[in-house]
Design a protein around this motif. Structure first.
Motif, PDB file in Angstrom:
ATOM      1  N   UNK A 226      33.033  31.942  32.401  1.00 12.45           N
ATOM      2  CA  UNK A 226      32.552  32.679  33.331  1.00 12.45           C
ATOM      3  C   UNK A 226      32.623  31.974  34.752  1.00 12.45           C
ATOM      4  N   UNK A 227      32.421  30.363  34.600  1.00 12.00           N
ATOM      5  CA  UNK A 227      32.629  29.904  35.745  1.00 12.00           C
ATOM      6  C   UNK A 227      33.775  29.621  36.292  1.00 12.00           C
ATOM      7  N   UNK A 228      34.900  29.541  35.462  1.00 16.25           N
ATOM      8  CA  UNK A 228      36.432  29.542  35.887  1.00 16.25           C
ATOM      9  C   UNK A 228      36.597  30.961  36.594  1.00 16.25           C
ATOM     10  N   UNK A 229      36.131  31.976  35.997  1.00 16.42           N
ATOM     11  CA  UNK A 229      36.643  33.478  36.537  1.00 16.42           C
ATOM     12  C   UNK A 229      35.968  33.510  37.927  1.00 16.42           C
ATOM     13  N   UNK A 230      34.625  33.164  38.029  1.00 16.37           N
ATOM     14  CA  UNK A 230      34.047  33.262  39.557  1.00 16.37           C
ATOM     15  C   UNK A 230      34.483  32.131  40.548  1.00 16.37           C
ATOM     16  N   UNK A 231      34.644  31.044  40.229  1.00 20.42           N
ATOM     17  CA  UNK A 231      34.759  29.813  40.678  1.00 20.42           C
ATOM     18  C   UNK A 231      35.902  29.066  41.044  1.00 20.42           C
ATOM     19  N   UNK A 232      36.985  29.426  39.915  1.00 21.97           N
ATOM     20  CA  UNK A 232      38.238  28.765  39.762  1.00 21.97           C
ATOM     21  C   UNK A 232      37.901  27.288  38.854  1.00 21.97           C
ATOM     22  N   UNK A 233      38.913  26.406  38.981  1.00 26.70           N
ATOM     23  CA  UNK A 233      38.920  25.369  38.257  1.00 26.70           C
ATOM     24  C   UNK A 233      38.948  25.448  36.613  1.00 26.70           C
ATOM     25  N   UNK A 234      38.640  24.383  36.117  1.00 28.94           N
ATOM     26  CA  UNK A 234      38.848  24.326  34.857  1.00 28.94           C
ATOM     27  C   UNK A 234      37.813  23.543  33.837  1.00 28.94           C
ATOM     28  N   UNK A 235      37.780  23.546  32.905  1.00 27.49           N
ATOM     29  CA  UNK A 235      36.844  22.806  31.798  1.00 27.49           C
ATOM     30  C   UNK A 235      37.394  21.453  31.427  1.00 27.49           C
ATOM     31  N   UNK A 236      36.591  20.556  31.615  1.00 25.90           N
ATOM     32  CA  UNK A 236      36.971  19.519  31.127  1.00 25.90           C
ATOM     33  C   UNK A 236      36.691  18.602  29.824  1.00 25.90           C
ATOM     34  N   UNK A 237      37.386  17.707  29.040  1.00 26.61           N
ATOM     35  CA  UNK A 237      36.961  17.415  27.792  1.00 26.61           C
ATOM     36  C   UNK A 237      35.480  16.829  27.724  1.00 26.61           C
ATOM     37  N   UNK A 238      35.095  16.236  28.915  1.00 29.64           N
ATOM     38  CA  UNK A 238      33.790  15.459  28.872  1.00 29.64           C
ATOM     39  C   UNK A 238      32.665  16.513  28.935  1.00 29.64           C
TER      40      UNK A 238
END
Length: 305
Positions: A226-238
């Motif tokens: 949801x964050x990626x759809x709304x704000x862009x970016x990516x998820x980190x392994x951390x």
């Protein structure tokens, strides 16, 4: 645009919800896994799941699975006592044990009974959304079903454009969803096969940006979606490691023993593993782990990939 978490039995309970909210947010509504009315009241497990203190800061909507109007109304009354004023009717569950009883997507095969059911539950003035499939066996069933839905003040019609018989096979029927967009008199929410940002982009290329979107499996695979759809970016392994560690800690407090804990975490990881590339051997170790020691060793390796 608002994004909702679809309910997934056994997975998206309050522990998953609160940690998704804590670490990633960007979710506008959460829906409980379905609750079935019972003359015995709420089971203790269900009560824990809907307790306001276990869902702090979240907009949570209880989902109800039944084909009995009086049972639906009675359960709404019980849930009102916990502060809930909005409810969701499950007409989408494709499980054979559910549909065989004429519930979930099985209820769609009985449009006259469904019409009477809706007429009765909307008499009470509750705010009710409906999560539905296109029909029990054929998408053409939805032409008549939509006429029924259009007669009622449904707060949101959440459409997963598959039939119950489809289960999760085949591609969602976007041609039928286009028909629904044109002819529904109620607010619509799309649900079905949004697993990645590219899936979302493909959907918007066909339909434009939706007002509301419900995602289930895609959020279990990637809780940051949801964050990626709304704000862009990516998820980190951390981030994934911190999220998983919190799940581990919270589940270990409420589950009795390491075997139930391992099975619960394996269920969540069976989805999350799709995010990890070049970790096939580690994934096999996680799936085949016979005890918590083997499981923890494999998970430590996974989050070091």
């Amino acid at each position: 645009m608002e994004i909702y978490l679809a309910p997934m039995e056994g997975i998206t309970g309050y522990i998953f919800r609160k940690n998704q909210h804590r670490f990633f947010g960007c979710m506008d509504k959460y829906f409980t896994p379905f609750i079935t009315p019972s003359f015995k009241g709420l089971p203790s497990k269900t009560e824990r799941d809907i307790l306001p203190e276990n869902n702090d800061g979240m907009h949570l909507v209880p989902q109800i699975l039944t084909n009995n109007a009086e049972g639906f109304i009675a359960l709404c009354g019980i849930l009102e006592g916990y502060g809930y004023r909005e409810f969701n009717l499950n007409l989408g569950c494709p499980s054979g044990t559910v549909t065989a009883k004429g519930k979930g997507s099985g209820f769609l095969a009985y449009p006259e009974e469904l019409d009477r059911f809706l007429d009765r539950i909307f008499e009470r003035g509750y705010t009710i959304s409906v999560k539905t499939r296109l029909g029990r066996k054929s998408p053409e069933e939805f032409y008549d079903l939509l006429e029924i839905f259009n007669r009622y003040p449904i707060s949101e019609l959440i459409v997963h454009p598959r039939t119950g018989a489809d289960m999760y096979k085949n591609h969602p029927d976007w041609d039928m969803y286009a028909y629904v967009l044109e002819h529904s008199k109620n607010k619509l929410c799309y649900n079905g096969d949004i697993f990645t940002i590219n899936d979302f982009k493909n959907f918007t290329e066909r339909f434009g940006q939706p007002d509301t979107l419900m995602i289930g499996r895609g959020v279990v695979i990637n809780p940051a979606l949801p964050r990626i759809i709304k704000e862009g970016g990516y998820v980190t392994l951390e981030e994934l490691k911190a999220f998983y560690s919190a799940l581990y800690e919270d589940y270990s407090r409420v589950l009795s023993g390491t075997v139930p804990l391992m099975h619960k975490l394996k269920e969540v990881l069976s989805y999350m593993l799709l995010l990890f590339e070049d970790c096939d051997k580690t994934a096999k170790r996680i799936k085949k782990a016979k005890n918590i020691r083997e499981f923890e060793s494999a998970c430590n390796e996974l989050f070091s990939c």
